[in-house]
Design an enzyme around this catalytic site. Sequence first.
Site, PDB file in Angstrom:
ATOM      1  N   ARG A 200       0.845  -1.211   0.000  1.00 36.99           N
ATOM      2  CA  ARG A 200       0.000   0.000   0.000  1.00 36.99           C
ATOM      3  C   ARG A 200       0.871   1.248   0.000  1.00 36.99           C
ATOM      4  O   ARG A 200       0.587   2.211  -0.718  1.00 36.99           O
ATOM      5  CB  ARG A 200      -0.882   0.021   1.243  1.00 36.99           C
ATOM      6  CG  ARG A 200      -1.916  -1.073   1.233  1.00 36.99           C
ATOM      7  CD  ARG A 200      -2.653  -1.050   2.556  1.00 36.99           C
ATOM      8  NE  ARG A 200      -3.593  -2.145   2.612  1.00 36.99           N
ATOM      9  CZ  ARG A 200      -3.744  -2.935   3.658  1.00 36.99           C
ATOM     10  NH1 ARG A 200      -3.020  -2.749   4.754  1.00 36.99           N
ATOM     11  NH2 ARG A 200      -4.631  -3.895   3.632  1.00 36.99           N
ATOM     12  N   PHE A 215     -12.282  -3.426  -4.657  1.00 39.14           N
ATOM     13  CA  PHE A 215     -12.244  -4.349  -3.514  1.00 39.14           C
ATOM     14  C   PHE A 215     -11.467  -3.664  -2.377  1.00 39.14           C
ATOM     15  O   PHE A 215     -10.511  -4.209  -1.829  1.00 39.14           O
ATOM     16  CB  PHE A 215     -11.566  -5.682  -3.894  1.00 39.14           C
ATOM     17  CG  PHE A 215     -12.124  -6.324  -5.133  1.00 39.14           C
ATOM     18  CD1 PHE A 215     -13.267  -7.120  -5.066  1.00 39.14           C
ATOM     19  CD2 PHE A 215     -11.511  -6.148  -6.362  1.00 39.14           C
ATOM     20  CE1 PHE A 215     -13.785  -7.730  -6.211  1.00 39.14           C
ATOM     21  CE2 PHE A 215     -12.014  -6.741  -7.512  1.00 39.14           C
ATOM     22  CZ  PHE A 215     -13.144  -7.536  -7.447  1.00 39.14           C
ATOM     23  N   ASP A 236     -16.414  -1.215  -2.980  1.00 43.11           N
ATOM     24  CA  ASP A 236     -16.535  -2.506  -2.290  1.00 43.11           C
ATOM     25  C   ASP A 236     -18.022  -2.834  -2.193  1.00 43.11           C
ATOM     26  O   ASP A 236     -18.869  -1.938  -2.237  1.00 43.11           O
ATOM     27  CB  ASP A 236     -15.916  -2.445  -0.887  1.00 43.11           C
ATOM     28  CG  ASP A 236     -15.529  -3.819  -0.366  1.00 43.11           C
ATOM     29  OD1 ASP A 236     -14.341  -4.177  -0.429  1.00 43.11           O
ATOM     30  OD2 ASP A 236     -16.434  -4.547   0.096  1.00 43.11           O
ATOM     31  N   SER A 237     -18.321  -4.130  -2.047  1.00 39.62           N
ATOM     32  CA  SER A 237     -19.728  -4.514  -1.914  1.00 39.62           C
ATOM     33  C   SER A 237     -20.183  -4.440  -0.459  1.00 39.62           C
ATOM     34  O   SER A 237     -21.363  -4.631  -0.179  1.00 39.62           O
ATOM     35  CB  SER A 237     -19.928  -5.931  -2.458  1.00 39.62           C
ATOM     36  OG  SER A 237     -19.018  -6.811  -1.844  1.00 39.62           O
ATOM     37  N   ASN A 262     -20.870  -4.011  -6.840  1.00 38.47           N
ATOM     38  CA  ASN A 262     -20.147  -5.191  -7.289  1.00 38.47           C
ATOM     39  C   ASN A 262     -19.108  -4.714  -8.308  1.00 38.47           C
ATOM     40  O   ASN A 262     -19.456  -4.095  -9.308  1.00 38.47           O
ATOM     41  CB  ASN A 262     -21.148  -6.161  -7.928  1.00 38.47           C
ATOM     42  CG  ASN A 262     -20.477  -7.432  -8.408  1.00 38.47           C
ATOM     43  OD1 ASN A 262     -19.301  -7.438  -8.794  1.00 38.47           O
ATOM     44  ND2 ASN A 262     -21.235  -8.514  -8.394  1.00 38.47           N
ATOM     45  N   ASP A 283      -7.473  -5.571  -5.715  1.00 40.43           N
ATOM     46  CA  ASP A 283      -7.054  -6.437  -4.601  1.00 40.43           C
ATOM     47  C   ASP A 283      -8.250  -7.271  -4.152  1.00 40.43           C
ATOM     48  O   ASP A 283      -8.800  -7.072  -3.069  1.00 40.43           O
ATOM     49  CB  ASP A 283      -6.513  -5.586  -3.436  1.00 40.43           C
ATOM     50  CG  ASP A 283      -6.046  -6.451  -2.277  1.00 40.43           C
ATOM     51  OD1 ASP A 283      -5.697  -7.622  -2.511  1.00 40.43           O
ATOM     52  OD2 ASP A 283      -6.017  -5.960  -1.131  1.00 40.43           O
ATOM     53  N   CYS A 323      -4.470 -13.167  -4.028  1.00 48.16           N
ATOM     54  CA  CYS A 323      -4.097 -13.786  -2.755  1.00 48.16           C
ATOM     55  C   CYS A 323      -4.533 -15.249  -2.729  1.00 48.16           C
ATOM     56  O   CYS A 323      -4.696 -15.835  -1.666  1.00 48.16           O
ATOM     57  CB  CYS A 323      -4.685 -13.010  -1.576  1.00 48.16           C
ATOM     58  SG  CYS A 323      -6.473 -12.926  -1.584  1.00 48.16           S
TER      59      CYS A 323
HETATM   60  N1  SAH Z   1      -7.943  -4.180  -0.586  1.00 46.14           N
HETATM   61  C1  SAH Z   1      -8.300  -4.443   0.780  1.00 46.14           C
HETATM   62  C2  SAH Z   1      -8.597  -5.902   1.051  1.00 46.14           C
HETATM   63  C3  SAH Z   1      -9.629  -6.485   0.158  1.00 46.14           C
HETATM   64  S1  SAH Z   1     -10.422  -7.891   0.812  1.00 46.14           S
HETATM   65  C4  SAH Z   1      -7.206  -3.929   1.709  1.00 46.14           C
HETATM   66  O1  SAH Z   1      -6.203  -3.385   1.244  1.00 46.14           O
HETATM   67  O2  SAH Z   1      -7.356  -4.097   2.918  1.00 46.14           O
HETATM   68  C5  SAH Z   1     -11.631  -8.182  -0.379  1.00 46.14           C
HETATM   69  C6  SAH Z   1     -12.790  -7.223  -0.360  1.00 46.14           C
HETATM   70  O3  SAH Z   1     -13.542  -7.477  -1.532  1.00 46.14           O
HETATM   71  C7  SAH Z   1     -13.766  -7.368   0.801  1.00 46.14           C
HETATM   72  O4  SAH Z   1     -13.873  -6.144   1.445  1.00 46.14           O
HETATM   73  C8  SAH Z   1     -15.104  -7.768   0.156  1.00 46.14           C
HETATM   74  O5  SAH Z   1     -16.211  -7.098   0.749  1.00 46.14           O
HETATM   75  C9  SAH Z   1     -14.914  -7.261  -1.255  1.00 46.14           C
HETATM   76  N2  SAH Z   1     -15.646  -7.953  -2.326  1.00 46.14           N
HETATM   77  C10 SAH Z   1     -15.720  -9.274  -2.585  1.00 46.14           C
HETATM   78  N3  SAH Z   1     -16.362  -9.511  -3.741  1.00 46.14           N
HETATM   79  C11 SAH Z   1     -16.699  -8.303  -4.238  1.00 46.14           C
HETATM   80  C12 SAH Z   1     -17.349  -7.855  -5.425  1.00 46.14           C
HETATM   81  N4  SAH Z   1     -17.760  -8.724  -6.345  1.00 46.14           N
HETATM   82  N5  SAH Z   1     -17.505  -6.523  -5.618  1.00 46.14           N
HETATM   83  C13 SAH Z   1     -17.071  -5.627  -4.704  1.00 46.14           C
HETATM   84  N6  SAH Z   1     -16.428  -5.989  -3.572  1.00 46.14           N
HETATM   85  C14 SAH Z   1     -16.248  -7.299  -3.335  1.00 46.14           C
END
Ligand code: SAH
Length: 379
Positions: A200, A215, A236-237, A262, A283, A323
């Site tokens: 980050r 995400f 984020d969702s 989404n 991510d 990941c």
């Molecule tokens: N980038 C973040 C970690 C991401 S974890 C960091 O740096 O801390 C994955 C995230 O994706 C979660 O918050 C989950 O709510 C979200 N997520 C999962 N599927 C999704 C989708 N289809 N659309 C949007 N968000 C989603």
Amino acid sequence: MIHLTRKGTRRWRGGHPWIFRTDVAQVAPTVVGGDLSVVLGHDGRALGVAAWSDRSEIAVRGTPIRSDEEPEAGWTRLVDEALDRRAGRPPCARLINGDSDGLPGLIVDRYGPGLSLQTLTQAADRRTEALIAHLCARFSPTTVVLRNDPKVRAHEGLPTEKRVVRGEPEVEASIGSLTLRFDLLEGQKTGGFLDQTDNRLAAASFLRGEVLDCFCYDGGFGLQLARAGADVTCVDSSGPALARLQANAARNALTVQTEEANVFDLLRAFERDGRAFDGVVLDPPAFAKSRKSADAGRRAYKEINLRALKLLRPGGRLVTCSCSAHMARADFERVVAEAAADAGRWVRVVERRGAAPDHPTLLGAPETDYLKTLFVEVS
Ligand code: SAH
């Protein structure tokens, strides 16, 4: 004593610390689940010391405890060595990273004054109380939380539970120049994703201009980008995750736009609407959670990378992550290459990164190298 079969012996000598139950020839009746025991090869020679599970398919997990060392003293030595190795890390860091630190199933994360623990094997679980006492003496944390909610504990015959052992579950801690609030009881994993900390900070100097953080969860990337001066939209969702993000943005006097959506739909909608960005962060959660879901996972990674590349202006930059432990680095890079080809974009990888150094990996166990991050420039 644990005796391995010829196959188990070969696997151990090959450097993988996990031995399956089917590769165990015999176990002395005195050895019970959670014990640290000497392991013998098929030829009767001592191989080392391992943690024994009486339930999991992964029955034996090797450790660097020496055969001539009292096993409990060896475990404590490994705990202290892992903590000592993190001495130079910032106040939010992983202090103990399971197998890689020779402590199978034991995770300890530090969020400033708070500690969050996971014990995912019988061996780690049995030593929880002693470990907490040891950590409290060493760090005087205001908060200690047990995050034993991962379902993998069932493989070990262990119940799932989340528990505050000491203090309040919410703590404030700094990452880079930001002061962030973490909920160690309700946050994802142990309260957040510390494996991306260094990525980050590096992304914050790599990306500029208008950036889309996909995400975003509670803004791990987005807030660092905003601090560095980028104009950030976080997607984020999860509504609660975005609410936490906004609270942390306000705490640091930052302005970030959030979209509860989404990502798959939003990227397509942005493309339709002719939106463009100077930078994108991808991510996502692990799309390839198991070998069975590897193909579907690959398709999902390709889709988001393809859509993100299409949204980038010429000279734009992408930070893209996977990941998924079941997707090797080479596989992930192939998927991004295919996405670039389909998007008709020329991409240059300028940096290949992984989890932060406080999340070391084992070369003998490639699945420990689960986090793959590419920094890419796009023409
Ligand atoms: N980038 C973040 C970690 C991401 S974890 C960091 O740096 O801390 C994955 C995230 O994706 C979660 O918050 C989950 O709510 C979200 N997520 C999962 N599927 C999704 C989708 N289809 N659309 C949007 N968000 C989603």
